[in-house]
Scaffold this motif. Structure first.
Motif, mmCIF file in Angstrom:
data_model
loop_
_atom_site.group_PDB
_atom_site.id
_atom_site.type_symbol
_atom_site.label_atom_id
_atom_site.label_comp_id
_atom_site.label_asym_id
_atom_site.label_seq_id
_atom_site.Cartn_x
_atom_site.Cartn_y
_atom_site.Cartn_z
ATOM 1 N N ASN A 93 0.839 -1.197 0.000
ATOM 2 C CA ASN A 93 0.000 0.000 0.000
ATOM 3 C C ASN A 93 0.875 1.248 0.000
ATOM 4 O O ASN A 93 1.799 1.367 0.812
ATOM 5 C CB ASN A 93 -0.902 -0.023 1.239
ATOM 6 C CG ASN A 93 -1.742 1.230 1.381
ATOM 7 O OD1 ASN A 93 -1.300 2.235 1.924
ATOM 8 N ND2 ASN A 93 -2.970 1.167 0.897
ATOM 9 N N TRP A 94 0.594 2.174 -0.903
ATOM 10 C CA TRP A 94 1.464 3.345 -1.066
ATOM 11 C C TRP A 94 1.552 4.179 0.213
ATOM 12 O O TRP A 94 2.648 4.528 0.656
ATOM 13 C CB TRP A 94 0.994 4.216 -2.233
ATOM 14 C CG TRP A 94 1.802 5.479 -2.320
ATOM 15 C CD1 TRP A 94 1.474 6.706 -1.845
ATOM 16 C CD2 TRP A 94 3.129 5.600 -2.853
ATOM 17 N NE1 TRP A 94 2.497 7.602 -2.056
ATOM 18 C CE2 TRP A 94 3.522 6.945 -2.670
ATOM 19 C CE3 TRP A 94 4.006 4.717 -3.467
ATOM 20 C CZ2 TRP A 94 4.770 7.416 -3.089
ATOM 21 C CZ3 TRP A 94 5.258 5.192 -3.888
ATOM 22 C CH2 TRP A 94 5.619 6.522 -3.698
ATOM 23 N N HIS A 95 0.431 4.525 0.800
ATOM 24 C CA HIS A 95 0.465 5.387 1.991
ATOM 25 C C HIS A 95 1.196 4.700 3.139
ATOM 26 O O HIS A 95 1.955 5.360 3.875
ATOM 27 C CB HIS A 95 -0.949 5.766 2.422
ATOM 28 C CG HIS A 95 -0.987 6.564 3.698
ATOM 29 N ND1 HIS A 95 -0.469 7.843 3.791
ATOM 30 C CD2 HIS A 95 -1.449 6.246 4.947
ATOM 31 C CE1 HIS A 95 -0.627 8.284 5.028
ATOM 32 N NE2 HIS A 95 -1.205 7.338 5.744
ATOM 33 N N GLU A 96 1.010 3.402 3.292
ATOM 34 C CA GLU A 96 1.707 2.683 4.351
ATOM 35 C C GLU A 96 3.212 2.697 4.128
ATOM 36 O O GLU A 96 3.996 2.759 5.087
ATOM 37 C CB GLU A 96 1.184 1.246 4.431
ATOM 38 C CG GLU A 96 -0.256 1.162 4.943
ATOM 39 C CD GLU A 96 -0.790 -0.254 4.945
ATOM 40 O OE1 GLU A 96 -0.015 -1.195 4.667
ATOM 41 O OE2 GLU A 96 -1.996 -0.431 5.236
ATOM 42 N N THR A 118 -1.450 1.219 -4.818
ATOM 43 C CA THR A 118 -0.308 0.394 -4.466
ATOM 44 C C THR A 118 0.986 0.951 -5.052
ATOM 45 O O THR A 118 0.963 1.790 -5.956
ATOM 46 C CB THR A 118 -0.506 -1.039 -4.991
ATOM 47 O OG1 THR A 118 -0.714 -0.987 -6.409
ATOM 48 C CG2 THR A 118 -1.699 -1.715 -4.321
ATOM 49 N N VAL A 119 2.090 0.433 -4.548
ATOM 50 C CA VAL A 119 3.406 0.863 -5.033
ATOM 51 C C VAL A 119 3.566 0.547 -6.518
ATOM 52 O O VAL A 119 4.105 1.346 -7.284
ATOM 53 C CB VAL A 119 4.519 0.182 -4.211
ATOM 54 C CG1 VAL A 119 5.880 0.370 -4.873
ATOM 55 C CG2 VAL A 119 4.540 0.738 -2.790
ATOM 56 N N GLY A 120 3.086 -0.623 -6.947
ATOM 57 C CA GLY A 120 3.246 -1.007 -8.340
ATOM 58 C C GLY A 120 2.535 -0.092 -9.314
ATOM 59 O O GLY A 120 2.959 0.057 -10.467
ATOM 60 N N ALA A 121 1.459 0.544 -8.866
ATOM 61 C CA ALA A 121 0.724 1.461 -9.740
ATOM 62 C C ALA A 121 1.368 2.842 -9.794
ATOM 63 O O ALA A 121 1.094 3.616 -10.713
ATOM 64 C CB ALA A 121 -0.720 1.593 -9.255
#
Length: 346
Positions: A93-96, A118-121
């Motif tokens: 999860n990006w924010h996490e 997400t990080v991948g996006a």
């Protein structure tokens, strides 16, 4: 590898639109995709890569095989005098991840706190907020070819980052062109956090926070807290009110075009860009056309931020698309500017 059938996707898209995946497989690493590509039953199937679902509008059930990216991982891969390089699995999860870096004493991502997804996006969209874009902190990524199963690495130049744009959003126009839309799945992303850290504070909302708090030289954690508070005040929580964040890109115009608009609408929100163009606030344009709070069916424009389209309960993808097109028409008729959506319509 296990392929699930008729999987509900309402919980896998932040708009909360009801739809199903005909078939879905969870990708937690390279081996899962290698096994899929080795299976004659699935090798040639059309495929759709799904991350956090925060940048899509589903207009019906998804017929291609859905690859749900759930690759985990967080680690520091290099720590030098000028930067720290950190690597994250694409399913994180990006924010996490932003929060985690600060907890490790590694500032640099705080302006991008609370960006959904997400990080991948993040490289696909070249996510950004409050003066910082992913490309400003990007080191490299690993991805896998969906046809051959070959893993490859791209640096920032090869990703061809632009404003909410990258090589992952483009289909090759002709044989030999470099476009990766629908052809690759991102596995890991490495970010470069510079030393010494310097805050990025050039936005009006942040300047107001500094003045209100009496803190002229904030820490990274203070900037993070301010960003979270600003976003929470403006943007609805997708878990409560379905949405995909900012629905339209902020358009850029020439200085002459901007002056023409200012002559008619002196209060338009605009920002000079380093390349000489001027970025206009899409939310302001939409609000000026009277759309804030309006609805088409169960899809509406958020009352606190006109840039956000929301699901008021039971909205279909068709209603969201109809609303978006009506907004585009209004803005073009009044300002002569074509707004470009950020989310992908599936």
């Amino acid at each position: 590898m296990f392929v699930e059938q008729n999987v509900p996707l309402q919980g896998h898209n932040s708009f909360g639109i009801v739809a199903k995946a005909r078939a879905l497989v969870r990708i937690r690493g390279e081996a899962d995709l290698q096994a899929l590509l080795a299976d004659p039953a699935w090798r040639a199937e059309p495929k759709f890569v799904l991350g956090g679902g925060s940048n899509i509008v589903l207009t019906g059930d998804v017929k291609p095989l859905v690859l749900k990216v759930e690759v985990p991982g967080r680690r520091i891969v290099a720590d030098g005098p000028r930067a720290t390089v950190v690597e994250f699995g694409a399913g994180e999860n990006w924010h996490e991840v932003v929060t985690w870096t600060l907890d490790q004493g590694l500032p640099g991502l705080e302006n991008m706190a609370l960006i959904p997804g997400t990080v991948g996006a993040s490289p696909v969209q070249n996510v950004g907020a409050y003066g910082v874009e992913l490309q400003d902190r990007f080191e490299s990524l690993d991805a896998i070819d969906l046809q051959t199963g070959r893993v490859f690495t791209l640096d920032a130049t090869q990703c061809a980052f632009g404003y909410r744009d990258s090589v992952f959003k483009h289909v090759p126009a002709k044989e030999g062109d470099f476009g990766l839309a629908g052809r690759a799945l991102i596995l890991r992303v490495r970010l470069r956090l510079p030393k010494p850290w310097k805050p990025v504070l050039g936005y009006l909302d942040l300047e107001r926070r500094m003045q209100e708090s009496g803190v002229p030289h904030p820490t990274a954690r203070q900037v993070y807290d301010w960003i979270c508070a600003i976003r929470e005040a403006k943007l609805p929580d997708p878990r409560v009110l379905g949405n995909a964040g900012s629905f339209f890109k902020n358009p850029t115009v020439t200085p002459e075009q901007c002056q023409d608009i200012i002559a008619r609408d002196p209060h338009i929100v605009h920002y000079p860009m380093p390349d000489g163009t001027v970025k206009l606030a899409a939310g302001w344009l939409i609000d000026a056309c009277g759309w804030k709070g309006k609805s088409v069916g169960n899809a509406g424009v958020y009352e606190k931020q006109a840039l956000v389209l929301v699901n008021r309960g039971g909205a279909t993808g068709g209603e969201v698309v109809t609303l978006a097109r009506a907004i585009q028409t209004s803005v073009y008729e009044r300002f002569g500017i074509r707004l470009e959506p950020e989310p992908v319509v599936v």
